[in-house]
Design a protein around this motif. Structure first.
Motif, mmCIF file in Angstrom:
data_model
loop_
_atom_site.group_PDB
_atom_site.id
_atom_site.type_symbol
_atom_site.label_atom_id
_atom_site.label_comp_id
_atom_site.label_asym_id
_atom_site.label_seq_id
_atom_site.Cartn_x
_atom_site.Cartn_y
_atom_site.Cartn_z
ATOM 1 N N LEU A 68 0.809 -1.220 0.000
ATOM 2 C CA LEU A 68 0.000 0.000 0.000
ATOM 3 C C LEU A 68 0.845 1.273 0.000
ATOM 4 O O LEU A 68 0.537 2.206 -0.755
ATOM 5 C CB LEU A 68 -0.966 -0.008 1.182
ATOM 6 C CG LEU A 68 -1.964 1.155 1.240
ATOM 7 C CD1 LEU A 68 -2.806 1.238 -0.035
ATOM 8 C CD2 LEU A 68 -2.878 1.013 2.466
ATOM 9 N N GLY A 72 0.492 4.039 -2.816
ATOM 10 C CA GLY A 72 0.177 5.420 -2.470
ATOM 11 C C GLY A 72 1.168 6.398 -3.059
ATOM 12 O O GLY A 72 0.791 7.484 -3.523
ATOM 13 N N GLU A 73 2.433 6.019 -3.080
ATOM 14 C CA GLU A 73 3.456 6.883 -3.676
ATOM 15 C C GLU A 73 3.252 7.002 -5.180
ATOM 16 O O GLU A 73 3.383 8.093 -5.758
ATOM 17 C CB GLU A 73 4.842 6.307 -3.378
ATOM 18 C CG GLU A 73 5.996 7.118 -3.937
ATOM 19 C CD GLU A 73 6.102 8.506 -3.327
ATOM 20 O OE1 GLU A 73 6.670 9.402 -3.999
ATOM 21 O OE2 GLU A 73 5.614 8.695 -2.196
ATOM 22 N N THR A 76 0.281 9.329 -5.735
ATOM 23 C CA THR A 76 0.636 10.721 -5.462
ATOM 24 C C THR A 76 1.449 11.311 -6.608
ATOM 25 O O THR A 76 1.204 12.436 -7.054
ATOM 26 C CB THR A 76 1.412 10.827 -4.147
ATOM 27 O OG1 THR A 76 0.594 10.339 -3.070
ATOM 28 C CG2 THR A 76 1.811 12.260 -3.852
ATOM 29 N N CYS A 183 -8.899 4.366 -4.188
ATOM 30 C CA CYS A 183 -9.349 3.797 -2.922
ATOM 31 C C CYS A 183 -9.978 2.423 -3.135
ATOM 32 O O CYS A 183 -9.667 1.463 -2.415
ATOM 33 C CB CYS A 183 -10.347 4.753 -2.258
ATOM 34 S SG CYS A 183 -11.049 4.148 -0.713
ATOM 35 N N ALA A 186 -7.297 -0.129 -4.006
ATOM 36 C CA ALA A 186 -6.486 -0.507 -2.846
ATOM 37 C C ALA A 186 -7.254 -1.437 -1.908
ATOM 38 O O ALA A 186 -6.691 -2.406 -1.375
ATOM 39 C CB ALA A 186 -6.029 0.745 -2.104
ATOM 40 N N THR A 260 -5.333 5.065 5.978
ATOM 41 C CA THR A 260 -3.993 4.608 5.589
ATOM 42 C C THR A 260 -3.788 4.596 4.076
ATOM 43 O O THR A 260 -2.783 4.070 3.593
ATOM 44 C CB THR A 260 -3.725 3.196 6.149
ATOM 45 O OG1 THR A 260 -4.738 2.289 5.681
ATOM 46 C CG2 THR A 260 -3.721 3.201 7.673
ATOM 47 N N LEU A 261 -4.729 5.166 3.338
ATOM 48 C CA LEU A 261 -4.621 5.124 1.884
ATOM 49 C C LEU A 261 -3.372 5.853 1.388
ATOM 50 O O LEU A 261 -2.686 5.384 0.477
ATOM 51 C CB LEU A 261 -5.876 5.734 1.253
ATOM 52 C CG LEU A 261 -5.974 5.689 -0.273
ATOM 53 C CD1 LEU A 261 -5.979 4.257 -0.783
ATOM 54 C CD2 LEU A 261 -7.223 6.427 -0.750
ATOM 55 N N LEU A 262 -3.097 7.010 1.992
ATOM 56 C CA LEU A 262 -1.927 7.801 1.617
ATOM 57 C C LEU A 262 -1.046 7.999 2.850
ATOM 58 O O LEU A 262 -1.553 8.109 3.969
ATOM 59 C CB LEU A 262 -2.346 9.155 1.041
ATOM 60 C CG LEU A 262 -3.214 9.095 -0.223
ATOM 61 C CD1 LEU A 262 -3.710 10.489 -0.585
ATOM 62 C CD2 LEU A 262 -2.432 8.491 -1.386
ATOM 63 N N SER A 263 0.250 8.088 2.634
ATOM 64 C CA SER A 263 1.178 8.155 3.766
ATOM 65 C C SER A 263 1.075 9.464 4.536
ATOM 66 O O SER A 263 1.278 9.508 5.737
ATOM 67 C CB SER A 263 2.622 7.951 3.282
ATOM 68 O OG SER A 263 2.952 8.931 2.310
ATOM 69 N N HIS A 265 -1.518 12.659 5.272
ATOM 70 C CA HIS A 265 -2.768 13.401 5.153
ATOM 71 C C HIS A 265 -3.264 13.696 6.567
ATOM 72 O O HIS A 265 -2.846 13.053 7.524
ATOM 73 C CB HIS A 265 -3.818 12.621 4.361
ATOM 74 C CG HIS A 265 -4.210 11.327 4.989
ATOM 75 N ND1 HIS A 265 -5.109 11.247 6.019
ATOM 76 C CD2 HIS A 265 -3.812 10.066 4.739
ATOM 77 C CE1 HIS A 265 -5.246 9.972 6.372
ATOM 78 N NE2 HIS A 265 -4.487 9.245 5.623
#
Length: 287
Positions: A68, A72-73, A76, A183, A186, A260-263, A265
């Protein structure tokens, strides 16, 4: 507990609140089904029409992700390149008459999520609810106050804020479309493979924001959630937000964002999930 639900001794028919209505959606699912309790009990996958087809490079990148954080990276980086919302890609504009350089930040989904974290009934919250209305066809039932009809002052306030020019540059709805599809990707591939529902919690002090449609028993009711609502996976966190805890089985396909979707936020500390509304079976209890 006898009076846990508002109007518990009243006739159920009298407890039904006005429903503003539903518009068309971009999901290919009939609106009557999408908002119905049966969909939430027996959900199906949801995808916004054309998003994955128009962004094949993103999903090719995601398919090569090992976990994940890696996915996410990749997401982004794709968003930064597509919408130019990082610091290096800010737009500079000369001030009229002065020649001074004025920096204009481009609207981004991250700014909306941050604003939602501060106040879900603020302008950023209105834009997010407007996106749900546009893509899912579900009208909000609450924004600062109960929205009972389109001609009301509450509706006018919501429309004014959701259309704010501060947030509607840079294809903001398209950004949110991509966030939703990422989302869902993931959840399906990395976070909850094979699962149809997640158990989530919400702490409340009053039932104003969510309409009780039917009282099933002392602890259980059918509730019409606002078109976008915050929940958490941690019951202890929910207790910090109210003395009544709502427990809901949320379809995976109705999760628009999770903590936890993006590191990086602003919602990470609260274990927050953003959930698309409709009629849900809800269990209430005191902490």
């Amino acid at each position: 507990m006898e009076r846990l639900w508002p109007g518990a001794t009243e006739d159920i028919g009298k407890r039904r609140h006005n429903v503003i209505g539903y518009s068309s959606n971009l999901l290919g699912v009939p609106m009557e089904l999408l908002v119905h309790r049966d969909f939430n009990d027996y959900p199906m996958p949801l995808h916004i029409s054309g998003v994955r087809e128009m962004n094949p490079n993103l999903f090719e990148m995601l398919a090569r992700s090992s976990d994940l954080p890696d996915a996410g990276e990749a997401f982004t980086c794709y968003m930064m390149a597509m919408f130019g919302i990082d610091r290096e890609q800010r737009e500079d504009a000369a001030g009229q008459g002065t020649g001074a350089i004025r920096r204009r930040y481009r609207s981004s989904f991250l700014r909306l999520i941050k604003g939602w974290g501060y106040d879900s009934n603020g302008p950023e919250g209105a834009v997010l609810k407007g996106w749900v209305e546009s893509r899912f066809g579900i009208f909000p039932t609450f924004h600062k106050e109960i929205i009972q009809r389109i001609s009301s002052g509450a509706w006018t306030t919501y429309v004014e804020e959701k259309m704010s020019s501060r947030f509607h540059s840079n294809s903001i709805y398209t950004q949110l479309d991509l966030l939703f599809e990422f989302c869902q990707w993931a959840l399906e591939r990395l976070v909850a493979p094979g699962r149809t529902h997640l158990t989530l919690y919400r702490g409340i002090n009053a039932f104003d924001e969510h309409q009780v449609v039917e009282r099933i028993d002392k602890r259980t009711a059918l509730m019409r959630l606002n078109n976008l609502s915050s929940f958490t996976f941690d019951r202890d966190i929910a207790e910090c937000f109210g003395d009544t805890i709502l427990t809901v089985q949320v379809p995976v396909s109705k999760v628009a964002f999770f903590n936890t979707l993006l590191s990086t936020h602003p919602l990470k500390g609260e274990g927050e999930y953003l959930v698309i509304g409709g009629e849900y079976r809800v269990t209430a209890s005191y902490f």
